[in-house]
Design a protein around this motif. Structure first.
Motif, short mmCIF file in Angstrom:
data_model
loop_
_atom_site.label_atom_id
_atom_site.label_comp_id
_atom_site.label_asym_id
_atom_site.label_seq_id
_atom_site.Cartn_x
_atom_site.Cartn_y
_atom_site.Cartn_z
N GLY A 79 0.79 -1.21 0.00
CA GLY A 79 0.00 0.00 0.00
C GLY A 79 0.83 1.27 0.00
O GLY A 79 0.34 2.33 -0.38
N GLU A 80 2.09 1.18 0.42
CA GLU A 80 2.97 2.34 0.48
C GLU A 80 4.19 2.11 -0.40
O GLU A 80 4.50 0.98 -0.78
CB GLU A 80 3.42 2.60 1.93
N ALA A 81 4.90 3.20 -0.68
CA ALA A 81 6.02 3.15 -1.62
C ALA A 81 7.11 2.18 -1.17
O ALA A 81 7.71 1.48 -2.00
CB ALA A 81 6.60 4.54 -1.82
N ALA A 82 7.39 2.13 0.13
CA ALA A 82 8.47 1.25 0.60
C ALA A 82 8.16 -0.21 0.30
O ALA A 82 9.04 -0.97 -0.13
CB ALA A 82 8.68 1.46 2.10
N GLY A 83 6.92 -0.62 0.55
CA GLY A 83 6.54 -1.99 0.25
C GLY A 83 6.55 -2.28 -1.24
O GLY A 83 6.92 -3.39 -1.67
N GLN A 84 6.15 -1.31 -2.04
CA GLN A 84 6.17 -1.49 -3.48
C GLN A 84 7.61 -1.69 -3.98
O GLN A 84 7.87 -2.55 -4.82
CB GLN A 84 5.52 -0.29 -4.16
N ALA A 85 8.53 -0.91 -3.44
CA ALA A 85 9.93 -1.04 -3.83
C ALA A 85 10.49 -2.39 -3.41
O ALA A 85 11.23 -3.04 -4.17
CB ALA A 85 10.75 0.10 -3.23
N LEU A 86 10.14 -2.82 -2.20
CA LEU A 86 10.63 -4.11 -1.71
C LEU A 86 10.14 -5.25 -2.60
O LEU A 86 10.91 -6.14 -2.98
CB LEU A 86 10.16 -4.32 -0.27
N TRP A 87 8.85 -5.21 -2.96
CA TRP A 87 8.30 -6.30 -3.78
C TRP A 87 8.81 -6.25 -5.21
O TRP A 87 9.00 -7.30 -5.85
CB TRP A 87 6.78 -6.30 -3.70
N ALA A 88 9.05 -5.07 -5.74
CA ALA A 88 9.64 -4.98 -7.08
C ALA A 88 11.03 -5.59 -7.09
O ALA A 88 11.40 -6.34 -8.01
CB ALA A 88 9.68 -3.53 -7.55
N GLU A 89 11.83 -5.29 -6.06
CA GLU A 89 13.17 -5.86 -5.95
C GLU A 89 13.09 -7.38 -5.83
O GLU A 89 13.84 -8.12 -6.47
CB GLU A 89 13.89 -5.26 -4.76
N ARG A 90 12.14 -7.85 -5.00
CA ARG A 90 11.98 -9.29 -4.80
C ARG A 90 11.57 -9.98 -6.10
O ARG A 90 12.13 -11.01 -6.48
CB ARG A 90 10.95 -9.54 -3.70
N LEU A 91 10.59 -9.42 -6.79
CA LEU A 91 10.10 -10.07 -8.01
C LEU A 91 11.10 -9.99 -9.14
O LEU A 91 11.12 -10.85 -10.02
CB LEU A 91 8.75 -9.49 -8.43
N GLU A 92 11.95 -8.97 -9.13
CA GLU A 92 13.05 -8.96 -10.10
C GLU A 92 13.95 -10.18 -9.90
O GLU A 92 14.27 -10.90 -10.86
CB GLU A 92 13.88 -7.68 -9.97
N ARG A 93 14.34 -10.45 -8.67
CA ARG A 93 15.16 -11.63 -8.39
C ARG A 93 14.43 -12.91 -8.81
O ARG A 93 15.00 -13.80 -9.43
CB ARG A 93 15.48 -11.72 -6.89
N VAL A 94 13.17 -12.99 -8.41
CA VAL A 94 12.39 -14.20 -8.67
C VAL A 94 12.26 -14.45 -10.17
O VAL A 94 12.47 -15.58 -10.64
CB VAL A 94 10.99 -14.07 -8.01
N LEU A 95 11.92 -13.42 -10.93
CA LEU A 95 11.73 -13.61 -12.37
C LEU A 95 13.06 -13.92 -13.07
O LEU A 95 13.08 -14.74 -14.00
CB LEU A 95 11.08 -12.38 -12.98
N ARG A 96 14.13 -13.31 -12.65
CA ARG A 96 15.43 -13.63 -13.26
C ARG A 96 15.81 -15.08 -12.98
O ARG A 96 16.25 -15.81 -13.90
CB ARG A 96 16.51 -12.69 -12.73
#
Length: 261
Positions: free
Chosen positions: A235-252
């Protein structure tokens, strides 16, 4: 709230937008419920803004995650700006909840008793342009011989008002018969510490009523993954950034395993 003539006026946002459209990537990302805009011609559908800001009106936080992930991976992102309460872009045209008169126990006055012409107006001006953009990009990639993994981005509410239950999953994957890419994504998610992962939770892919994954993924024979992230986590920018970083690792990781890298 309905009437003849065009639905979208000059001051209404375009129904579809693209980020990093020229990027060359093995992925194409889509986001069906990125926005909660309502055409001026429909007023507010008879709802307070607080209702449009709830999960019934928008996939909370998912555009922020998707934009960040698109930038991190260099992936084209196609997203839709209008509220799912105006028309549900991830439903077959004959689905009963394409234009919902009630959503999670909340009546939607602007959707009550609409006629076939109004239904078609919303489909033609909001749903069709969004899916045409996706089709055009998938067709162009196929013509160029560029393999594609479709990535569909969604978020889910921690609990429904109409059916209270605390959903425990941090992230869920939704898939139908084709789980070729979901399997390596699940393996990559399992390598991330502390996650509660849903498999077709909180939703599965309904081939009869859902649209984006059945049509653009399953029917085309494309590998895909559909993420559902719990909304209180993004819901907030910090969580969005964390999940984007996480999903980048996951998708790679998942793509390396999928491609045999």
């Amino acid at each position: 709230m309905s009437g003849p003539g065009p639905l979208l006026g000059p001051d209404d946002p375009a129904p579809v937008d693209v980020r990093n459209g020229e990027a060359v990537s093995p992925f194409l990302m889509i986001c069906d419920h990125a926005g909660n805009a309502v055409p001026a011609a429909l007023g507010s559908l008879g709802l307070a803004q607080a209702e449009l800001d709830r999960h019934i009106g928008i996939d909370i936080g998912i555009l922020g995650v998707s934009v960040r992930l698109s930038d991190r991976l260099g992936v084209p992102l196609v997203f839709q700006r209008y509220s799912r309460l105006v028309v549900e872009c991830n439903r077959r045209h004959d689905a009963p909840d394409l234009i919902a008169p009630v959503s999670d126990g909340t009546p939607v006055p602007g959707n009550a008793g609409i006629d076939a012409a109004e239904r078609e107006r919303r489909l033609a001006e909001i749903v069709a342009p969004y899916h045409r953009e996706i089709v055009a990009r998938l067709d162009a990639r196929a013509a160029a011989g560029l393999p594609t993994v479709l990535v569909s981005m969604h978020s889910f509410t921690p609990s429904l008002r109409a059916q209270p239950f605390q959903r425990p999953w941090h992230v869920g994957l939704c898939y139908g018969a084709d789980d070729r890419f979901s399997r390596p994504v699940l393996a990559a998610l399992e390598a991330e510490p502390g996650l509660v992962i849903g498999r077709n939770e909180p939703y599965g892919v309904d081939m009869a009523t859902s649209y984006s994954i059945p049509v653009h993924g399953e029917e085309r024979g494309l590998p895909y993954v559909e993420f559902e992230i719990r909304q209180d986590l993004i819901g907030e920018a910090a969580g969005q950034a964390l999940w984007a970083e996480r999903l980048e690792r996951v998708l790679r990781r998942a793509h390396a395993a999928f491609a045999g890298g």
